[in-house]
Design a protein around this motif. Structure first.
Motif, PDB file in Angstrom:
ATOM      1  N   ASP A 189      79.866  -6.163  92.684  1.00  0.00           N
ATOM      2  CA  ASP A 189      79.248  -7.289  91.758  1.00  0.00           C
ATOM      3  C   ASP A 189      79.408  -7.117  90.450  1.00  0.00           C
ATOM      4  OD1 ASP A 189      77.352  -7.377  94.137  1.00  0.00           O
ATOM      5  OD2 ASP A 189      75.644  -6.346  93.970  1.00  0.00           O
ATOM      6  N   TRP A 190      78.738  -8.409  90.029  1.00  0.00           N
ATOM      7  CA  TRP A 190      79.383  -8.686  88.069  1.00  0.00           C
ATOM      8  C   TRP A 190      78.024  -9.755  88.118  1.00  0.00           C
ATOM      9  CZ3 TRP A 190      82.376  -6.630  85.779  1.00  0.00           C
ATOM     10  CH2 TRP A 190      83.436  -5.535  85.929  1.00  0.00           C
ATOM     11  N   ILE A 191      77.675  -9.720  86.549  1.00  0.00           N
ATOM     12  CA  ILE A 191      76.514 -10.344  86.369  1.00  0.00           C
ATOM     13  C   ILE A 191      77.075 -11.094  85.309  1.00  0.00           C
ATOM     14  CG2 ILE A 191      74.335 -10.442  85.558  1.00  0.00           C
ATOM     15  CD1 ILE A 191      73.407  -8.657  87.405  1.00  0.00           C
ATOM     16  N   THR A 192      76.657 -12.781  84.702  1.00  0.00           N
ATOM     17  CA  THR A 192      77.297 -12.949  84.403  1.00  0.00           C
ATOM     18  C   THR A 192      75.797 -13.732  83.523  1.00  0.00           C
ATOM     19  OG1 THR A 192      77.379 -15.414  85.144  1.00  0.00           O
ATOM     20  CG2 THR A 192      79.462 -13.704  85.142  1.00  0.00           C
ATOM     21  N   SER A 193      76.417 -13.780  81.799  1.00  0.00           N
ATOM     22  CA  SER A 193      75.489 -14.767  81.147  1.00  0.00           C
ATOM     23  C   SER A 193      76.504 -15.659  79.925  1.00  0.00           C
ATOM     24  CB  SER A 193      74.100 -14.349  80.332  1.00  0.00           C
ATOM     25  OG  SER A 193      73.636 -14.853  79.788  1.00  0.00           O
ATOM     26  N   LEU A 194      76.923 -16.935  81.081  1.00  0.00           N
ATOM     27  CA  LEU A 194      77.842 -17.843  79.603  1.00  0.00           C
ATOM     28  C   LEU A 194      77.911 -18.986  79.432  1.00  0.00           C
ATOM     29  CD1 LEU A 194      80.908 -15.709  82.004  1.00  0.00           C
ATOM     30  CD2 LEU A 194      79.858 -15.596  79.878  1.00  0.00           C
ATOM     31  N   ASP A 195      77.938 -18.731  78.260  1.00  0.00           N
ATOM     32  CA  ASP A 195      77.951 -20.484  78.333  1.00  0.00           C
ATOM     33  C   ASP A 195      79.916 -21.306  77.390  1.00  0.00           C
ATOM     34  OD1 ASP A 195      75.063 -20.837  77.483  1.00  0.00           O
ATOM     35  OD2 ASP A 195      75.887 -19.608  75.336  1.00  0.00           O
ATOM     36  N   VAL A 196      79.749 -21.899  78.319  1.00  0.00           N
ATOM     37  CA  VAL A 196      81.361 -23.122  78.485  1.00  0.00           C
ATOM     38  C   VAL A 196      81.141 -23.978  77.706  1.00  0.00           C
ATOM     39  CG1 VAL A 196      82.597 -23.301  79.784  1.00  0.00           C
ATOM     40  CG2 VAL A 196      81.289 -21.421  80.743  1.00  0.00           C
ATOM     41  N   ASP A 197      81.677 -24.728  76.865  1.00  0.00           N
ATOM     42  CA  ASP A 197      82.201 -25.766  76.848  1.00  0.00           C
ATOM     43  C   ASP A 197      83.510 -26.646  77.779  1.00  0.00           C
ATOM     44  OD1 ASP A 197      79.795 -26.596  75.225  1.00  0.00           O
ATOM     45  OD2 ASP A 197      80.858 -25.334  73.185  1.00  0.00           O
ATOM     46  N   LEU A 198      83.586 -27.431  77.812  1.00  0.00           N
ATOM     47  CA  LEU A 198      84.332 -27.676  78.660  1.00  0.00           C
ATOM     48  C   LEU A 198      84.661 -29.110  78.283  1.00  0.00           C
ATOM     49  CD1 LEU A 198      82.959 -29.052  82.052  1.00  0.00           C
ATOM     50  CD2 LEU A 198      83.824 -26.899  81.661  1.00  0.00           C
ATOM     51  N   LEU A 199      86.407 -29.536  77.938  1.00  0.00           N
ATOM     52  CA  LEU A 199      87.097 -30.044  76.344  1.00  0.00           C
ATOM     53  C   LEU A 199      88.351 -31.086  77.313  1.00  0.00           C
ATOM     54  CD1 LEU A 199      86.530 -27.269  74.158  1.00  0.00           C
ATOM     55  CD2 LEU A 199      85.625 -28.992  73.870  1.00  0.00           C
ATOM     56  N   PRO A 200      88.188 -31.493  78.122  1.00  0.00           N
ATOM     57  CA  PRO A 200      87.484 -31.592  79.451  1.00  0.00           C
ATOM     58  C   PRO A 200      88.038 -30.622  80.428  1.00  0.00           C
ATOM     59  CG  PRO A 200      88.643 -33.443  79.084  1.00  0.00           C
ATOM     60  CD  PRO A 200      89.226 -32.531  78.160  1.00  0.00           C
ATOM     61  N   LEU A 201      87.067 -30.538  81.450  1.00  0.00           N
ATOM     62  CA  LEU A 201      87.267 -30.051  82.625  1.00  0.00           C
ATOM     63  C   LEU A 201      88.104 -30.891  83.759  1.00  0.00           C
ATOM     64  CD1 LEU A 201      87.458 -27.292  84.652  1.00  0.00           C
ATOM     65  CD2 LEU A 201      85.271 -28.197  85.372  1.00  0.00           C
ATOM     66  N   SER A 202      88.893 -30.907  84.360  1.00  0.00           N
ATOM     67  CA  SER A 202      89.431 -32.105  85.804  1.00  0.00           C
ATOM     68  C   SER A 202      88.659 -31.845  86.631  1.00  0.00           C
ATOM     69  CB  SER A 202      91.154 -31.787  85.818  1.00  0.00           C
ATOM     70  OG  SER A 202      91.357 -32.502  86.738  1.00  0.00           O
ATOM     71  N   ILE A 203      87.973 -32.530  87.264  1.00  0.00           N
ATOM     72  CA  ILE A 203      87.624 -32.068  88.155  1.00  0.00           C
ATOM     73  C   ILE A 203      88.008 -32.045  89.344  1.00  0.00           C
ATOM     74  CG2 ILE A 203      85.534 -32.743  89.697  1.00  0.00           C
ATOM     75  CD1 ILE A 203      84.999 -35.055  87.936  1.00  0.00           C
ATOM     76  N   SER A 205      87.512 -36.306  84.697  1.00  0.00           N
ATOM     77  CA  SER A 205      87.666 -35.218  83.839  1.00  0.00           C
ATOM     78  C   SER A 205      86.287 -35.521  83.565  1.00  0.00           C
ATOM     79  CB  SER A 205      88.166 -34.838  83.064  1.00  0.00           C
ATOM     80  OG  SER A 205      88.836 -36.207  81.780  1.00  0.00           O
ATOM     81  N   VAL A 206      85.102 -34.234  83.664  1.00  0.00           N
ATOM     82  CA  VAL A 206      83.993 -34.486  82.723  1.00  0.00           C
ATOM     83  C   VAL A 206      84.181 -33.257  81.149  1.00  0.00           C
ATOM     84  CG1 VAL A 206      82.710 -34.684  85.298  1.00  0.00           C
ATOM     85  CG2 VAL A 206      83.327 -32.520  84.196  1.00  0.00           C
ATOM     86  N   ALA A 207      83.238 -33.232  80.135  1.00  0.00           N
ATOM     87  CA  ALA A 207      83.215 -32.688  79.065  1.00  0.00           C
ATOM     88  C   ALA A 207      81.554 -32.600  78.928  1.00  0.00           C
ATOM     89  CB  ALA A 207      83.525 -33.172  78.244  1.00  0.00           C
ATOM     90  N   GLY A 208      81.390 -31.351  78.513  1.00  0.00           N
ATOM     91  CA  GLY A 208      79.860 -30.779  77.970  1.00  0.00           C
ATOM     92  C   GLY A 208      80.031 -29.885  78.145  1.00  0.00           C
ATOM     93  N   PRO A 209      78.791 -29.105  77.573  1.00  0.00           N
ATOM     94  CA  PRO A 209      78.447 -27.794  77.861  1.00  0.00           C
ATOM     95  C   PRO A 209      77.551 -27.915  79.162  1.00  0.00           C
ATOM     96  CG  PRO A 209      76.711 -28.716  76.926  1.00  0.00           C
ATOM     97  CD  PRO A 209      77.577 -29.887  77.077  1.00  0.00           C
ATOM     98  N   LEU A 210      77.856 -26.050  79.532  1.00  0.00           N
ATOM     99  CA  LEU A 210      78.117 -25.757  81.215  1.00  0.00           C
ATOM    100  C   LEU A 210      77.768 -24.026  80.702  1.00  0.00           C
ATOM    101  CD1 LEU A 210      79.483 -25.706  84.169  1.00  0.00           C
ATOM    102  CD2 LEU A 210      79.924 -23.660  83.804  1.00  0.00           C
ATOM    103  N   THR A 211      76.328 -23.935  81.600  1.00  0.00           N
ATOM    104  CA  THR A 211      75.977 -22.315  81.476  1.00  0.00           C
ATOM    105  C   THR A 211      76.203 -21.803  83.090  1.00  0.00           C
ATOM    106  OG1 THR A 211      73.917 -22.644  81.898  1.00  0.00           O
ATOM    107  CG2 THR A 211      74.563 -22.984  79.949  1.00  0.00           C
ATOM    108  N   LEU A 212      76.191 -20.815  82.768  1.00  0.00           N
ATOM    109  CA  LEU A 212      77.005 -19.421  84.444  1.00  0.00           C
ATOM    110  C   LEU A 212      75.632 -18.186  84.453  1.00  0.00           C
ATOM    111  CD1 LEU A 212      80.134 -19.925  83.972  1.00  0.00           C
ATOM    112  CD2 LEU A 212      78.741 -21.101  85.345  1.00  0.00           C
TER     113      LEU A 212
END
Length: 416
Positions: free
Chosen positions: A276-290, A305-312
């Motif tokens: 098991d792993w637990i995350t708290s991550l902020d990701v900036d997509l610059l961009p991400l290919s869907i 593609s999409v661009a912008g902030p994402l949290t996990l």
């Protein structure tokens, strides 16, 4: 001659021997053969280094040609079968200090060169030990790391090590060629401290990866839809039970030529259950290919593609994902969760679109389609023969092809 817990077995020896009660035994101009056939030359002293000091063993030795590693397994039982040649000085006291000047080692399918000091005692320690591998199989490292590695392959390169195996300062450049996982290499320029043990981690560790084989991620998370190559830089600090801080800037190029760039900042923990792993991550997509996720939903013909902030946030088997993204001339908000270790096991998603041109993200929609509204999905499975899905769609002030839609609301359930 008793050294550490095991004897040094000599089958024959020639040299000049001197003995005194105060100085002990000195053997010079020595040539001797060990039990497994290794032929060594040099000088040996057994006795106190000064009056009243404890007796120690000291030697300055060099091999005559290749020697058998069986003859040095008394140093550490993890020494494998193989051969070596070179020179070394040895000294007991607080364990066995061996200074290599340098020493070549050949194992089956592996070659290494060591240059510098190593102390063998209750634990192994090093001080600016230079190591070159050309190459070494990963399985050869497992006894020294005291853990099984999740992949097989070969490691080559140069590194300098200081400290103990449990807390090892390292700097160098190495290349990993995995067995399977597309076989593409990973090359890392790195420096920092690697921490082993029950609570592993790193201190001030930075790795610049170029090239980077993302397909290796399948060794950790089978089925992850993220094959391909790229490059990037990763910084790691902390231990996995206390929270390991991660900062990364990464590039990804899929096997079909789809390119993504993203920055990641945050913390990763080990969960209570094994794996098991637990995350708290902020990701900036610059961009991400869907399109890299097309294997999850092949019927949608994902693209663009999409661009912008994402949290996990949360455990990987129930990872919450939130995002505020730009796609084409529109925007889309995501709030959902899924099991990223097995994406088909469970997922739920709410997507809110604002003037989103859907044809920029899927090839199954007419070019003129623009959507504003909300989509809710919850289910398991992705293929028609395994899917269980509940979905609802709301469209407002939207357009499907040439048809304008003022308000539209529908729902669907799929049960296998």
């Amino acid at each position: 001659i008793s050294i550490l817990a095991e004897p040094l077995r000599v089958s024959e020896a020639f040299g000049r021997l001197a003995y005194s009660k105060g100085a002990g035994v000195d053997v010079t101009e020595l040539t001797f053969r060990l039990a497994a056939g290794s032929l060594l030359e040099g000088d040996i002293a057994v006795g106190p280094e000064s009056e009243g000091a404890p007796w120690t063993f000291r030697a300055s030795l060099a091999t005559d040609g290749w020697a058998d590693l069986d003859d040095v397994r008394w140093v550490d039982p993890r020494v494998p079968e193989g051969r070596y040649r070179g020179a070394a000085t040895l000294r007991t006291g607080g364990g066995m200090l061996i200074e290599l000047h340098p020493l070549e080692v050949e194992l089956e399918a592996s070659q290494m060169v060591f240059d510098g000091p190593v102390r063998f005692g209750e634990e192994i320690s090093m001080q600016n030990l230079n190591v070159s591998a050309n190459p070494i199989t990963l399985e050869r490292l497992e006894p020294w790391l005291q853990r099984e590695l999740p992949i097989e392959g070969w490691l080559s390169g140069d590194a300098v090590f200081s400290g103990t195996l449990d807390e090892l300062e390292a700097e160098g450049r190495v290349t990993l060629v995995p067995t399977g996982y597309s076989g593409s290499p990973v090359t890392a320029d790195f420096f920092g401290t690697i921490i082993q043990g029950d609570n592993p981690g790193a201190r001030g560790l930075r790795a610049t990866l170029d090239p980077l084989n993302y397909t290796i991620l399948e060794a950790l998370w089978p089925g992850v839809p993220w094959g391909g190559d790229g490059f990037g830089t990763i910084d790691i600090d902390g231990r996995i039970d206390d929270g390991m801080h991660v900062a990364a800037s990464l590039n990804h190029l899929s096997g079909t030529g789809l390119e993504s760039n993203f920055d990641v900042r945050g913390t990763v923990w080990r969960g209570l259950e094994v794996g098991d792993w637990i995350t708290s991550l902020d990701v900036d997509l610059l961009p991400l290919s869907i399109g890299v996720f097309s294997s999850l939903a092949p019927g949608l013909a994902l693209r663009g593609s999409v661009a912008g902030p994402l949290t996990l946030d949360g455990p990987l088997n129930d990872l919450r994902v939130t995002a505020d993204l730009i796609a084409g001339s529109g925007t889309i908000l995501f709030d959902g969760a899924m099991d990223v270790t097995d994406p088909a096991a469970s997922y739920r998603l709410r997507a809110t679109g604002d003037a989103l041109p859907l044809a920029t993200v899927t090839g199954r929609i007419p070019m003129e389609t623009v959507w504003s509204g909300q989509l809710d999905l919850e289910g398991t499975g992705f293929s028609a023969d395994s899917m269980e899905l509940s979905a609802s769609l709301v469209a407002m002030q939207s357009q499907v092809g040439l048809v304008r839609v003022d308000t539209f609301n529908t729902g669907v359930r799929v049960a296998h």
